[in-house]
Motif scaffolding. Structure first.
Motif, PDB file in Angstrom:
ATOM      1  N   THR A  38       0.834  -1.203   0.000  1.00  0.00           N
ATOM      2  CA  THR A  38       0.000   0.000   0.000  1.00  0.00           C
ATOM      3  C   THR A  38       0.866   1.248   0.000  1.00  0.00           C
ATOM      4  O   THR A  38       0.625   2.185  -0.769  1.00  0.00           O
ATOM      5  CB  THR A  38      -0.931   0.005   1.218  1.00  0.00           C
ATOM      6  N   TYR A  39       1.876   1.278   0.849  1.00  0.00           N
ATOM      7  CA  TYR A  39       2.757   2.448   0.916  1.00  0.00           C
ATOM      8  C   TYR A  39       3.486   2.651  -0.405  1.00  0.00           C
ATOM      9  O   TYR A  39       3.577   3.773  -0.902  1.00  0.00           O
ATOM     10  CB  TYR A  39       3.768   2.296   2.056  1.00  0.00           C
ATOM     11  N   THR A  40       3.981   1.576  -0.999  1.00  0.00           N
ATOM     12  CA  THR A  40       4.703   1.687  -2.264  1.00  0.00           C
ATOM     13  C   THR A  40       3.781   2.197  -3.368  1.00  0.00           C
ATOM     14  O   THR A  40       4.163   3.083  -4.144  1.00  0.00           O
ATOM     15  CB  THR A  40       5.290   0.321  -2.659  1.00  0.00           C
ATOM     16  N   GLY A  41       2.575   1.669  -3.438  1.00  0.00           N
ATOM     17  CA  GLY A  41       1.633   2.110  -4.458  1.00  0.00           C
ATOM     18  C   GLY A  41       1.213   3.553  -4.271  1.00  0.00           C
ATOM     19  O   GLY A  41       1.170   4.329  -5.237  1.00  0.00           O
ATOM     20  N   MET A  42       0.888   3.945  -3.049  1.00  0.00           N
ATOM     21  CA  MET A  42       0.490   5.325  -2.790  1.00  0.00           C
ATOM     22  C   MET A  42       1.645   6.285  -3.011  1.00  0.00           C
ATOM     23  O   MET A  42       1.461   7.392  -3.520  1.00  0.00           O
ATOM     24  CB  MET A  42      -0.051   5.472  -1.361  1.00  0.00           C
ATOM     25  N   ASN A  43       2.843   5.881  -2.648  1.00  0.00           N
ATOM     26  CA  ASN A  43       4.014   6.728  -2.861  1.00  0.00           C
ATOM     27  C   ASN A  43       4.251   6.936  -4.360  1.00  0.00           C
ATOM     28  O   ASN A  43       4.560   8.048  -4.787  1.00  0.00           O
ATOM     29  CB  ASN A  43       5.242   6.118  -2.195  1.00  0.00           C
ATOM     30  N   ALA A  44       4.095   5.891  -5.153  1.00  0.00           N
ATOM     31  CA  ALA A  44       4.255   6.027  -6.604  1.00  0.00           C
ATOM     32  C   ALA A  44       3.183   6.946  -7.180  1.00  0.00           C
ATOM     33  O   ALA A  44       3.472   7.778  -8.056  1.00  0.00           O
ATOM     34  CB  ALA A  44       4.192   4.658  -7.266  1.00  0.00           C
ATOM     35  N   LEU A  45       1.961   6.818  -6.700  1.00  0.00           N
ATOM     36  CA  LEU A  45       0.867   7.667  -7.170  1.00  0.00           C
ATOM     37  C   LEU A  45       1.126   9.130  -6.829  1.00  0.00           C
ATOM     38  O   LEU A  45       0.949  10.016  -7.668  1.00  0.00           O
ATOM     39  CB  LEU A  45      -0.453   7.202  -6.561  1.00  0.00           C
ATOM     40  N   VAL A  46       1.562   9.400  -5.609  1.00  0.00           N
ATOM     41  CA  VAL A  46       1.833  10.768  -5.192  1.00  0.00           C
ATOM     42  C   VAL A  46       3.026  11.333  -5.965  1.00  0.00           C
ATOM     43  O   VAL A  46       3.009  12.493  -6.384  1.00  0.00           O
ATOM     44  CB  VAL A  46       2.056  10.826  -3.664  1.00  0.00           C
ATOM     45  N   ASN A  49       1.795  12.324  -9.414  1.00  0.00           N
ATOM     46  CA  ASN A  49       1.034  13.568  -9.363  1.00  0.00           C
ATOM     47  C   ASN A  49       1.933  14.770  -9.146  1.00  0.00           C
ATOM     48  O   ASN A  49       1.731  15.827  -9.745  1.00  0.00           O
ATOM     49  CB  ASN A  49      -0.028  13.507  -8.268  1.00  0.00           C
ATOM     50  N   GLN A  50       2.932  14.612  -8.294  1.00  0.00           N
ATOM     51  CA  GLN A  50       3.858  15.706  -8.034  1.00  0.00           C
ATOM     52  C   GLN A  50       4.643  16.055  -9.296  1.00  0.00           C
ATOM     53  O   GLN A  50       4.827  17.236  -9.614  1.00  0.00           O
ATOM     54  CB  GLN A  50       4.806  15.326  -6.905  1.00  0.00           C
ATOM     55  N   ALA A  51       5.081  15.082 -10.044  1.00  0.00           N
ATOM     56  CA  ALA A  51       5.810  15.335 -11.286  1.00  0.00           C
ATOM     57  C   ALA A  51       4.920  16.036 -12.303  1.00  0.00           C
ATOM     58  O   ALA A  51       5.377  16.949 -13.018  1.00  0.00           O
ATOM     59  CB  ALA A  51       6.342  14.025 -11.855  1.00  0.00           C
ATOM     60  N   GLN A  52       3.656  15.641 -12.378  1.00  0.00           N
ATOM     61  CA  GLN A  52       2.740  16.300 -13.310  1.00  0.00           C
ATOM     62  C   GLN A  52       2.504  17.757 -12.925  1.00  0.00           C
ATOM     63  O   GLN A  52       2.490  18.639 -13.792  1.00  0.00           O
ATOM     64  CB  GLN A  52       1.405  15.555 -13.352  1.00  0.00           C
ATOM     65  N   ILE A  53       2.336  18.033 -11.647  1.00  0.00           N
ATOM     66  CA  ILE A  53       2.117  19.409 -11.197  1.00  0.00           C
ATOM     67  C   ILE A  53       3.345  20.260 -11.487  1.00  0.00           C
ATOM     68  O   ILE A  53       3.230  21.389 -11.984  1.00  0.00           O
ATOM     69  CB  ILE A  53       1.739  19.440  -9.705  1.00  0.00           C
ATOM     70  N   SER A  82       4.371  15.256   1.109  1.00  0.00           N
ATOM     71  CA  SER A  82       4.903  14.417   2.192  1.00  0.00           C
ATOM     72  C   SER A  82       3.854  14.200   3.276  1.00  0.00           C
ATOM     73  O   SER A  82       3.685  13.085   3.779  1.00  0.00           O
ATOM     74  CB  SER A  82       6.147  15.061   2.796  1.00  0.00           C
ATOM     75  N   ALA A  83       3.151  15.273   3.635  1.00  0.00           N
ATOM     76  CA  ALA A  83       2.092  15.143   4.641  1.00  0.00           C
ATOM     77  C   ALA A  83       0.974  14.238   4.138  1.00  0.00           C
ATOM     78  O   ALA A  83       0.407  13.452   4.904  1.00  0.00           O
ATOM     79  CB  ALA A  83       1.545  16.522   4.991  1.00  0.00           C
ATOM     80  N   PHE A  84       0.680  14.306   2.851  1.00  0.00           N
ATOM     81  CA  PHE A  84      -0.364  13.473   2.271  1.00  0.00           C
ATOM     82  C   PHE A  84       0.023  11.995   2.331  1.00  0.00           C
ATOM     83  O   PHE A  84      -0.799  11.137   2.665  1.00  0.00           O
ATOM     84  CB  PHE A  84      -0.625  13.917   0.833  1.00  0.00           C
ATOM     85  N   SER A  97      -9.949  -3.054   7.825  1.00  0.00           N
ATOM     86  CA  SER A  97     -10.695  -3.704   6.757  1.00  0.00           C
ATOM     87  C   SER A  97     -10.159  -3.260   5.404  1.00  0.00           C
ATOM     88  O   SER A  97      -9.625  -2.176   5.246  1.00  0.00           O
ATOM     89  CB  SER A  97     -12.175  -3.356   6.866  1.00  0.00           C
ATOM     90  N   PHE A  98     -10.325  -4.141   4.440  1.00  0.00           N
ATOM     91  CA  PHE A  98      -9.951  -3.805   3.080  1.00  0.00           C
ATOM     92  C   PHE A  98     -11.088  -3.041   2.443  1.00  0.00           C
ATOM     93  O   PHE A  98     -12.251  -3.365   2.616  1.00  0.00           O
ATOM     94  CB  PHE A  98      -9.681  -5.071   2.257  1.00  0.00           C
ATOM     95  N   SER A  99     -10.739  -2.039   1.704  1.00  0.00           N
ATOM     96  CA  SER A  99     -11.757  -1.312   0.953  1.00  0.00           C
ATOM     97  C   SER A  99     -11.278  -1.167  -0.480  1.00  0.00           C
ATOM     98  O   SER A  99     -10.084  -1.215  -0.761  1.00  0.00           O
ATOM     99  CB  SER A  99     -12.026   0.055   1.567  1.00  0.00           C
ATOM    100  N   ARG A 100     -12.208  -0.994  -1.351  1.00  0.00           N
ATOM    101  CA  ARG A 100     -11.870  -0.891  -2.758  1.00  0.00           C
ATOM    102  C   ARG A 100     -11.377   0.517  -3.035  1.00  0.00           C
ATOM    103  O   ARG A 100     -12.070   1.496  -2.787  1.00  0.00           O
ATOM    104  CB  ARG A 100     -13.099  -1.200  -3.595  1.00  0.00           C
ATOM    105  N   MET A 101     -10.159   0.618  -3.542  1.00  0.00           N
ATOM    106  CA  MET A 101      -9.591   1.906  -3.858  1.00  0.00           C
ATOM    107  C   MET A 101      -9.567   2.070  -5.367  1.00  0.00           C
ATOM    108  O   MET A 101      -9.077   1.191  -6.074  1.00  0.00           O
ATOM    109  CB  MET A 101      -8.183   2.049  -3.292  1.00  0.00           C
ATOM    110  N   ARG A 102     -10.096   3.179  -5.841  1.00  0.00           N
ATOM    111  CA  ARG A 102     -10.089   3.443  -7.274  1.00  0.00           C
ATOM    112  C   ARG A 102      -9.451   4.809  -7.493  1.00  0.00           C
ATOM    113  O   ARG A 102      -9.703   5.751  -6.751  1.00  0.00           O
ATOM    114  CB  ARG A 102     -11.505   3.469  -7.827  1.00  0.00           C
ATOM    115  N   VAL A 103      -8.660   4.901  -8.539  1.00  0.00           N
ATOM    116  CA  VAL A 103      -8.100   6.179  -8.949  1.00  0.00           C
ATOM    117  C   VAL A 103      -8.760   6.532 -10.269  1.00  0.00           C
ATOM    118  O   VAL A 103      -8.560   5.885 -11.274  1.00  0.00           O
ATOM    119  CB  VAL A 103      -6.568   6.088  -9.111  1.00  0.00           C
ATOM    120  N   VAL A 104      -9.591   7.550 -10.215  1.00  0.00           N
ATOM    121  CA  VAL A 104     -10.332   7.974 -11.396  1.00  0.00           C
ATOM    122  C   VAL A 104      -9.794   9.336 -11.803  1.00  0.00           C
ATOM    123  O   VAL A 104      -9.937  10.301 -11.050  1.00  0.00           O
ATOM    124  CB  VAL A 104     -11.843   8.052 -11.105  1.00  0.00           C
TER     125      VAL A 104
END
Length: 109
Positions: A38-46, A49-53, A82-84, A97-104
């Motif tokens: 989860t941390y690796t995936g969220m870190n890659a996503l952030v 996004n940071q590179a795009q901004i 970093s705070a995010f 609990s597991f929840s379904r995470m979607r990036v739209v």
């Protein structure tokens, strides 16, 4: 008479602890693995996004880019991202609990 009873009781206690320790170790390893993924995936996503901004900020006129550099907007964005990541990490640690995470792109959840 009390010695065989104590030996049997001690055996039950040890067996119960051994089975409990195995379950705790297995659950801990699974939690660590899920947390890492989860941390690796969220870190890659952030990071994406940071590179795009930052790329979008550099498409602005040169005077605006210089002003953004003087105002240290890049540093502010790094602190915010970093705070995010920390917020998402703590949320993942506290959520059992597991929840379904979607990036739209461009939409809500």
């Amino acid at each position: 008479m009390a010695l065989p009873l104590a030996a049997g009781l001690a055996g039950w206690i040890v067996a119960g602890l051994a089975s409990g320790v195995g379950q705790i170790v297995a659950k801990s390893l699974v939690s660590l693995g899920i947390g890492y993924v989860t941390y690796t995936g969220m870190n890659a996503l952030v990071d994406m996004n940071q590179a795009q901004i930052m790329a979008l900020l550099h498409t602005l006129p040169p005077v605006t880019v210089q002003l953004i550099g003087v105002l240290k907007v890049g540093v502010c964005l790094n602190i915010w991202f970093s705070a995010f990541v920390i917020k998402l990490t703590l949320w993942g640690l506290n959520n059992d609990s597991f929840s379904r995470m979607r990036v739209v792109p461009g939409g809500g959840s």
